[in-house]
Design a protein around this motif. Structure first.
Motif, PDB file in Angstrom:
ATOM      1  N   THR A 290      56.240 125.662 -40.578  1.00 13.12           N
ATOM      2  CA  THR A 290      55.880 126.874 -39.959  1.00 13.12           C
ATOM      3  C   THR A 290      55.842 126.516 -38.211  1.00 13.12           C
ATOM      4  O   THR A 290      55.366 125.665 -37.997  1.00 13.12           O
ATOM      5  CB  THR A 290      54.392 127.023 -40.359  1.00 13.12           C
ATOM      6  OG1 THR A 290      54.199 127.192 -41.931  1.00 13.12           O
ATOM      7  CG2 THR A 290      53.853 128.473 -39.751  1.00 13.12           C
ATOM      8  N   LYS A 291      56.756 127.294 -37.832  1.00 14.97           N
ATOM      9  CA  LYS A 291      57.061 126.953 -36.296  1.00 14.97           C
ATOM     10  C   LYS A 291      56.910 128.366 -35.564  1.00 14.97           C
ATOM     11  O   LYS A 291      57.467 129.414 -35.880  1.00 14.97           O
ATOM     12  CB  LYS A 291      58.610 126.488 -36.165  1.00 14.97           C
ATOM     13  CG  LYS A 291      58.787 125.027 -36.495  1.00 14.97           C
ATOM     14  CD  LYS A 291      60.419 124.631 -36.215  1.00 14.97           C
ATOM     15  CE  LYS A 291      60.307 123.287 -36.333  1.00 14.97           C
ATOM     16  NZ  LYS A 291      61.693 122.622 -36.117  1.00 14.97           N
ATOM     17  N   ARG A 292      56.237 128.332 -34.516  1.00 15.81           N
ATOM     18  CA  ARG A 292      55.847 129.393 -33.960  1.00 15.81           C
ATOM     19  C   ARG A 292      55.500 129.207 -32.400  1.00 15.81           C
ATOM     20  O   ARG A 292      54.738 128.281 -32.151  1.00 15.81           O
ATOM     21  CB  ARG A 292      54.754 130.244 -34.444  1.00 15.81           C
ATOM     22  CG  ARG A 292      54.515 131.644 -34.115  1.00 15.81           C
ATOM     23  CD  ARG A 292      53.254 132.317 -35.064  1.00 15.81           C
ATOM     24  NE  ARG A 292      53.462 132.161 -36.536  1.00 15.81           N
ATOM     25  CZ  ARG A 292      52.915 132.330 -37.520  1.00 15.81           C
ATOM     26  NH1 ARG A 292      51.442 132.371 -36.996  1.00 15.81           N
ATOM     27  NH2 ARG A 292      53.069 132.458 -38.607  1.00 15.81           N
ATOM     28  N   GLY A 293      55.920 130.261 -31.490  1.00 15.77           N
ATOM     29  CA  GLY A 293      55.278 129.946 -30.154  1.00 15.77           C
ATOM     30  C   GLY A 293      54.840 131.062 -29.614  1.00 15.77           C
ATOM     31  O   GLY A 293      54.908 132.109 -30.148  1.00 15.77           O
ATOM     32  N   TRP A 303      64.307 129.052 -29.258  1.00 15.34           N
ATOM     33  CA  TRP A 303      64.476 128.108 -30.346  1.00 15.34           C
ATOM     34  C   TRP A 303      65.780 128.029 -30.690  1.00 15.34           C
ATOM     35  O   TRP A 303      66.571 129.064 -30.885  1.00 15.34           O
ATOM     36  CB  TRP A 303      63.658 128.761 -31.837  1.00 15.34           C
ATOM     37  CG  TRP A 303      62.122 128.986 -31.627  1.00 15.34           C
ATOM     38  CD1 TRP A 303      61.681 130.013 -31.509  1.00 15.34           C
ATOM     39  CD2 TRP A 303      61.277 128.195 -31.958  1.00 15.34           C
ATOM     40  NE1 TRP A 303      60.158 129.880 -31.504  1.00 15.34           N
ATOM     41  CE2 TRP A 303      59.903 128.694 -31.910  1.00 15.34           C
ATOM     42  CE3 TRP A 303      61.369 126.602 -32.247  1.00 15.34           C
ATOM     43  CZ2 TRP A 303      58.742 127.964 -32.278  1.00 15.34           C
ATOM     44  CZ3 TRP A 303      60.046 125.992 -32.394  1.00 15.34           C
ATOM     45  CH2 TRP A 303      58.887 126.636 -32.425  1.00 15.34           C
ATOM     46  N   THR A 304      66.320 126.788 -31.161  1.00 17.98           N
ATOM     47  CA  THR A 304      67.799 126.755 -31.305  1.00 17.98           C
ATOM     48  C   THR A 304      67.618 125.578 -32.731  1.00 17.98           C
ATOM     49  O   THR A 304      67.054 124.565 -32.438  1.00 17.98           O
ATOM     50  CB  THR A 304      68.687 125.806 -30.349  1.00 17.98           C
ATOM     51  OG1 THR A 304      68.597 126.626 -29.132  1.00 17.98           O
ATOM     52  CG2 THR A 304      70.102 125.948 -30.764  1.00 17.98           C
ATOM     53  N   GLN A 305      68.217 125.955 -33.703  1.00 19.83           N
ATOM     54  CA  GLN A 305      68.207 125.106 -34.932  1.00 19.83           C
ATOM     55  C   GLN A 305      69.482 124.756 -35.420  1.00 19.83           C
ATOM     56  O   GLN A 305      70.237 125.847 -35.705  1.00 19.83           O
ATOM     57  CB  GLN A 305      67.105 125.433 -35.755  1.00 19.83           C
ATOM     58  CG  GLN A 305      67.248 126.730 -36.468  1.00 19.83           C
ATOM     59  CD  GLN A 305      66.453 127.239 -37.662  1.00 19.83           C
ATOM     60  OE1 GLN A 305      65.539 126.619 -37.432  1.00 19.83           O
ATOM     61  NE2 GLN A 305      66.639 128.036 -38.455  1.00 19.83           N
ATOM     62  N   VAL A 306      69.784 123.693 -35.871  1.00 23.81           N
ATOM     63  CA  VAL A 306      71.108 123.389 -36.623  1.00 23.81           C
ATOM     64  C   VAL A 306      70.511 122.767 -37.897  1.00 23.81           C
ATOM     65  O   VAL A 306      69.978 121.635 -37.993  1.00 23.81           O
ATOM     66  CB  VAL A 306      72.056 122.444 -36.103  1.00 23.81           C
ATOM     67  CG1 VAL A 306      73.145 122.074 -36.942  1.00 23.81           C
ATOM     68  CG2 VAL A 306      72.584 123.108 -34.814  1.00 23.81           C
ATOM     69  N   GLU A 307      70.508 123.480 -39.284  1.00 23.34           N
ATOM     70  CA  GLU A 307      69.881 122.904 -40.203  1.00 23.34           C
ATOM     71  C   GLU A 307      71.056 122.839 -41.385  1.00 23.34           C
ATOM     72  O   GLU A 307      71.896 123.628 -41.883  1.00 23.34           O
ATOM     73  CB  GLU A 307      69.089 124.075 -40.788  1.00 23.34           C
ATOM     74  CG  GLU A 307      68.044 124.728 -39.862  1.00 23.34           C
ATOM     75  CD  GLU A 307      67.002 124.024 -39.952  1.00 23.34           C
ATOM     76  OE1 GLU A 307      66.371 123.391 -41.098  1.00 23.34           O
ATOM     77  OE2 GLU A 307      66.142 123.649 -39.057  1.00 23.34           O
ATOM     78  N   THR A 308      71.319 121.479 -41.740  1.00 23.12           N
ATOM     79  CA  THR A 308      72.155 121.160 -42.633  1.00 23.12           C
ATOM     80  C   THR A 308      71.690 120.305 -43.824  1.00 23.12           C
ATOM     81  O   THR A 308      72.399 120.490 -44.943  1.00 23.12           O
ATOM     82  CB  THR A 308      73.255 120.209 -41.986  1.00 23.12           C
ATOM     83  OG1 THR A 308      72.660 119.061 -41.433  1.00 23.12           O
ATOM     84  CG2 THR A 308      73.948 120.758 -40.762  1.00 23.12           C
ATOM     85  N   LYS A 315      61.892 128.372 -43.666  1.00 25.83           N
ATOM     86  CA  LYS A 315      61.468 128.051 -42.194  1.00 25.83           C
ATOM     87  C   LYS A 315      61.810 129.150 -41.209  1.00 25.83           C
ATOM     88  O   LYS A 315      62.942 129.734 -41.340  1.00 25.83           O
ATOM     89  CB  LYS A 315      62.392 126.917 -41.707  1.00 25.83           C
ATOM     90  CG  LYS A 315      61.988 126.347 -40.435  1.00 25.83           C
ATOM     91  CD  LYS A 315      63.217 125.040 -40.106  1.00 25.83           C
ATOM     92  CE  LYS A 315      62.909 124.831 -38.633  1.00 25.83           C
ATOM     93  NZ  LYS A 315      64.055 123.907 -38.400  1.00 25.83           N
ATOM     94  N   TYR A 316      60.958 129.688 -40.332  1.00 24.60           N
ATOM     95  CA  TYR A 316      61.027 130.869 -39.517  1.00 24.60           C
ATOM     96  C   TYR A 316      60.321 130.690 -38.230  1.00 24.60           C
ATOM     97  O   TYR A 316      59.276 131.144 -37.988  1.00 24.60           O
ATOM     98  CB  TYR A 316      60.512 132.106 -39.981  1.00 24.60           C
ATOM     99  CG  TYR A 316      60.711 132.087 -41.833  1.00 24.60           C
ATOM    100  CD1 TYR A 316      61.763 132.807 -42.240  1.00 24.60           C
ATOM    101  CD2 TYR A 316      59.876 131.411 -42.510  1.00 24.60           C
ATOM    102  CE1 TYR A 316      62.412 132.563 -43.572  1.00 24.60           C
ATOM    103  CE2 TYR A 316      60.226 131.495 -43.891  1.00 24.60           C
ATOM    104  CZ  TYR A 316      61.247 131.906 -44.366  1.00 24.60           C
ATOM    105  OH  TYR A 316      61.539 132.037 -45.683  1.00 24.60           O
ATOM    106  N   PRO A 317      61.206 129.843 -37.350  1.00 31.72           N
ATOM    107  CA  PRO A 317      60.495 129.644 -35.938  1.00 31.72           C
ATOM    108  C   PRO A 317      60.391 130.953 -35.195  1.00 31.72           C
ATOM    109  O   PRO A 317      61.261 131.789 -35.246  1.00 31.72           O
ATOM    110  CB  PRO A 317      61.686 128.726 -35.352  1.00 31.72           C
ATOM    111  CG  PRO A 317      62.346 128.166 -36.629  1.00 31.72           C
ATOM    112  CD  PRO A 317      62.506 129.284 -37.353  1.00 31.72           C
ATOM    113  N   SER A 318      59.268 131.285 -34.938  1.00 34.88           N
ATOM    114  CA  SER A 318      59.078 132.702 -34.269  1.00 34.88           C
ATOM    115  C   SER A 318      58.401 132.764 -32.863  1.00 34.88           C
ATOM    116  O   SER A 318      57.909 131.508 -32.588  1.00 34.88           O
ATOM    117  CB  SER A 318      57.887 133.365 -35.216  1.00 34.88           C
ATOM    118  OG  SER A 318      58.343 133.315 -36.681  1.00 34.88           O
TER     119      SER A 318
END
Lengths: 482, 250
Positions: A290-293, A303-308, A315-318
């Protein structure tokens, strides 16, 4: 090599063992598996926390007990037995070290395998490291130059001891303890994580970087990150993850809270490369984050994500765009191969006037994997002139994988302007042959095409991360097209 | 340089090439003409090694070695270049980045290190000037949103950068206006030498007015049915293909 047959592909995958699949045997202090109020109290005690923190955890635990694990995501997996997980594991070699010479040599060896040897990191100008191995921070560098600016960058445990007023004021304000099942669990049992405070008007002079790592077999990891950017400050934060290869699924439920006060800007970048399981879909990390700002007036969160990595990602950075003129951004590349499943996206909650948000999501699916984008754009009744642009692109490799897009749009103000674009494409044989004809072999051709596809997002990453991310994309997709 | 011996090839069990014989020496330009569906583009793809086509009989020798079993990239490393009739788009990959990758992969296959950046820059500058290509064009995504003429010019730019031994131009003239045709042709002419050879696949005489061939071959139903000098192209332009068909059927 005249053609790339199924057998070649299988052979390739066999030899492609997880790069960071090693296990360091460090003497650990590990709790017996199981979770109840006593365990929560014991964690708090172990970390020498004040009474209010213990209570805070207990309330979260009581809420969690009444909650059920969500099932709406487009993923299928065997639910973890939460009583079979050990909720605390810390390297025994305490106390903290003043210099690297004092650090357990085996631990240093681990860092070396990760390619983040402290020596190298120290020399890498401008990158301060706060390394979390299993659950307890063991090394923090560049502390001095941060101190001079009044920047606090430490483990959350340390912050609870030294800056209780800040932690008490902000923890749980962006992601409430009862927000969701995993956030509640994290709130009850979080082991460690990072804390960062940037004072008013301060521009953090370096990229702040934390490497998280799951090490001990059978232990879950529950990091908690709290990042506060005071008025008109700026910080860029990097989070990179790797985990050693384990056969049983490992649970990971992190919570990240960002607070951007008036005029502040936070750039949060993640490269996630946890063990995805083997080619048959056995093992791998469950990543429920859980990522939120929250953005106050004129603030910005990106938010920048590289998910490999990971077997299952949820996961929903919000961004909560509370203040007028605030800006939220989400740039994502999610790669799934073999049997990986990812359900990831963002929520942009527009509450203030003239708030703007941008969503660029690039999903790449290969093997038998399933890759879903799930995003919510919500415009509140008072959000005059809110603006959103979303772009969701999917790239498919092979015939056995899936790409899905679930965009949700809720608009309660007529002045809003919302755009949504989506494309789905497949790496074509024509593209591969074109590259081949120019002397580029198929592996390299795929890497080139994928990097081209992901470019808009890769460009958003800080330089040193972008290179690493490109490599990760290549590694993750090796041998994925016949 | 290139020797094709009794080449038969099929796609999905349908025979397309039915016994091609062709020999091309360094320094020569060969034009291959013929009506639609005669197998011209298939021949180009088979020489380049496209896997959709199965060689059922015969052999292709490049510099006296069979390349039949080689992967397309290995043929490219040996110096075979195909200018595509329909170049594919690769979004997000700039022309420059693509060229850099192609050149360095080829060098790697030949046991050389990466081309130094300043050398590459110099080469890009020279070749783009030669083909009157705007520098901005080189930063655009490969073939994405390119006009027909831009795509073809980009193919010839790549040809100039890679300096192959054998260049096969598959209908490079289609989609080119007169000015672009002149620029492309003059580019190809400048690249001609005693060391390399060119195969031009075309329907029309007009490109051959600019790039004068040493030999002209006419393909029909998967075979080369007539060969001659440059005057054969003029004859075809005047009379069409029907008389060839009549000759073959007679």
């Amino acid at each position: 090599m005249t053609k790339y047959t199924e057998d070649d592909l299988r052979e390739e995958l066999k030899t492609k063992e997880y790069e960071y699949g090693f296990f360091t045997d460090i003497e650990s202090d590990t709790f017996e598996p199981g979770l109840n109020e006593d365990v929560v109290r014991a964690i708090s005690l172990k970390k020498e926390e004040p009474e209010w923190m213990t209570e805070w955890r207990l309330e979260a635990f009581r809420a969690w007990e009444k909650m059920i694990e969500p099932e709406w995501a487009n993923v299928t997996y065997e639910k973890p037995d939460f009583q079979a997980i050990s909720y605390y594991s810390a390297p025994n070699t305490k106390p903290k070290y003043d210099s690297l010479d004092e650090v357990d040599p085996q631990l240093l060896e681990t860092f070396k395998k990760l390619g983040i040897s402290m020596d190298e990191q120290k020399m890498l100008a401008g990158v301060a490291m706060d390394v979390v191995i299993d659950s307890v921070s063991v090394a923090t560098t560049f502390k001095k130059s941060l101190d001079e600016k009044g920047i606090i960058f430490c483990s959350i445990s340390e912050a609870i001891q030294k800056h209780p007023e800040l932690v008490k004021k902000y923890i749980g304000t962006v992601v409430p303890r009862t927000d969701n099942f995993y956030a509640a669990l994290n709130s009850a049992v979080f082991s460690d994580g990072s804390f960062c405070y940037i004072p008013k008007g301060v521009r953090c002079p370096m990229e702040l970087s934390t490497y998280f790592r799951i090490n001990q077999g059978g232990t879950g990891q529950f990091e908690r990150t709290l990042l506060i950017a005071d008025e008109d400050s700026y910080v860029s934060y990097l989070e990179g993850c790797t985990a050693p290869s384990r056969d049983e699924n490992q649970m990971h439920a992190a919570v990240v809270e960002l607070i951007a006060m008036d005029g502040a800007e936070i750039k949060y970048s993640t490269v996630q490369n946890w063990y995805p399981g083997n080619a048959e879909g056995k093992g791998g990390v469950f990543n429920f984050v859980t990522k939120r700002g929250i953005c106050e007036k004129n603030a910005k969160i990106s938010w920048t994500q590289v998910e490999t990595g990971s077997a299952v990602t949820w996961k929903y950075p919000s961004c909560i765009l509370k203040g007028d003129n605030s800006v939220g951004e989400f740039y994502s590349i999610a790669v799934t191969n073999n049997h990986q499943q990812a359900d990831t996206g963002t929520k942009m909650i527009h509450l203030g006037k003239n708030t703007r948000s941008t969503i660029i999501s690039k999903g790449i699916s290969a093997g038998k994997s399933q890759n879903s984008y799930r995003g919510l754009v919500q415009i509140g009744p008072r959000a005059e002139n809110a603006r959103n642009f979303s772009e969701c692109d999917s790239l498919l490799m092979g015939n056995d994988c899936g790409a899905h897009t679930f965009p949700y749009i809720e608009v309660k103000n007529k002045s809003a302007i919302i755009e949504h674009e989506a494309t789905t494409s497949k790496i074509g044989e024509d593209q591969i042959f074109y590259c081949n004809q120019r002397g580029i072999d198929t592996e390299k051709a795929i890497a080139l095409i994928v990097n081209g596809f992901s470019k808009e997002v890769l460009n958003k990453l800080p330089m040193e991360f972008a290179v690493e991310a490109q490599k990760l994309l290549e590694i993750s997709l090796e041998g994925s097209v016949g | 340089m290139l020797k094709i011996i009794d080449l038969h090839a099929s796609v999905e069990d349908k025979a397309i090439l039915k016994g091609i014989n062709l020999e091309i020496n360094a320094g020569e330009v060969h034009a291959i003409m013929g009506p639609n569906g005669s197998g011209k583009s298939t021949l180009a793809s088979v020489i380049a090694g496209k896997e959709d086509y199965e060689v059922t009989q015969g052999d292709i020798l490049f510099e006296e070695e069979s390349i039949n079993e080689l992967a397309p990239e290995e043929r490219a490393h040996k110096g075979v270049f195909l200018s595509f009739q329909y170049p594919t788009e690769i979004p997000g990959v700039s022309v420059t980045n693509f060229m850099k990758t192609a050149i360095n992969e080829t060098r790697k296959a030949r046991g050389l290190g990466d081309m130094p950046a300043n050398e590459m820059l110099k080469m890009i500058r020279e070749k783009s000037e030669m083909l009157e290509i705007d520098r901005k064009f080189l930063s655009r995504s490969l073939n994405e949103g390119f006009s027909g003429g831009e795509k073809k010019r980009n193919e010839i730019f790549q040809l100039a950068m890679l300096e192959p031994k054998l260049a096969i131009l598959d209908e490079t003239d289609s989609g080119l206006d007169i000015d672009a045709l002149r620029i492309v042709a003059s580019g190809v002419n400048k690249l001609r030498s005693d060391e390399n050879a060119v195969i031009i696949i075309t329907h029309y005489q007009r490109l051959l007015d600019h790039i004068v061939p040493d030999f002209v071959h006419v393909m029909f139903e998967g075979r080369i049915v007539k060969s001659g000098g440059k005057e054969l192209a003029h004859e075809l332009e005047e009379k069409g293909y029907d008389w060839i068909k009549d000759e073959v059927n007679a």
